[in-house]
Design an enzyme around this catalytic site. Structure first.
Site, PDB file in Angstrom:
ATOM      1  N   SER A  34     -19.879  20.743 -32.860  1.00  0.00           N
ATOM      2  CA  SER A  34     -20.119  20.472 -31.440  1.00  0.00           C
ATOM      3  C   SER A  34     -19.078  19.559 -30.797  1.00  0.00           C
ATOM      4  O   SER A  34     -18.984  19.507 -29.578  1.00  0.00           O
ATOM      5  CB  SER A  34     -21.517  19.873 -31.234  1.00  0.00           C
ATOM      6  OG  SER A  34     -21.566  18.552 -31.693  1.00  0.00           O
ATOM      7  N   LYS A  73     -21.614  12.427 -29.469  1.00  0.00           N
ATOM      8  CA  LYS A  73     -21.298  13.150 -28.232  1.00  0.00           C
ATOM      9  C   LYS A  73     -20.417  12.291 -27.338  1.00  0.00           C
ATOM     10  O   LYS A  73     -20.224  11.104 -27.559  1.00  0.00           O
ATOM     11  CB  LYS A  73     -22.582  13.502 -27.459  1.00  0.00           C
ATOM     12  CG  LYS A  73     -23.594  14.310 -28.236  1.00  0.00           C
ATOM     13  CD  LYS A  73     -23.130  15.704 -28.565  1.00  0.00           C
ATOM     14  CE  LYS A  73     -24.182  16.433 -29.404  1.00  0.00           C
ATOM     15  NZ  LYS A  73     -23.692  17.643 -29.980  1.00  0.00           N
TER      16      LYS A  73
END
Length: 149
Positions: A34, A73
């Site tokens: 990701s 993230k």
């Protein structure tokens, strides 16, 4: 006697400062795709631990807990901002976001979010393969455990 006390205090100071330095950084192994192309699966990175209050900056990388799972993230939206996904672009407070982190050909659903004063909005760099704030909403600042600026 005085010299022994001085030596003792210097050694004590050295031990305490090295312990603080040891806990100031956190080594993390990236899991999943990701965050590609910035970080790759299995890559080891070093993050700054948060001891007190964290003041996020746009584009910081953060490690946080979501449903008992650690995630890594990028901070895109800051406290009190309004974020929208329109025509595969990101708008923050009505202005298109300029960034170079995401993988090409990202497809966004048209969505909008209000970020509260104690929250941030996070996205994976590999947006098509990331579970992030688009799925679970903004995250509370107190869930952030470490960051990379």
């Amino acid at each position: 006697m005085y010299n022994y006390l001085r030596i003792y205090l210097k050694v004590k100071k050295l031990i305490i400062s090295s312990m603080f330095t040891m806990f100031k950084k956190q080594k993390v192994t990236v899991e999943g795709i990701s965050m590609e192309p910035t970080f790759f699966n299995g890559q080891k990175i070093e993050l700054n631990n948060i001891f007190f209050r964290f003041t996020p900056q746009r584009f910081n990388i953060v490690k946080f807990k979501h449903e008992k799972i650690s995630k890594l993230k990028r901070v895109v939206g800051l406290p009190t901002e309004h974020i929208e996904f329109i025509n595969n672009k990101i708008m923050i407070n009505g202005v298109y976001l300029k960034e170079n982190f995401s993988a090409d050909n990202t497809n966004y659903l048209n969505q909008s979010f209000e970020i509260l004063k104690n929250e941030i909005f996070v996205l994976g760099d590999n947006r098509n393969y990331s579970k992030d704030s688009r799925d679970f909403g903004p995250i509370k600042l107190n869930k952030v455990v470490s960051f990379l600026d």
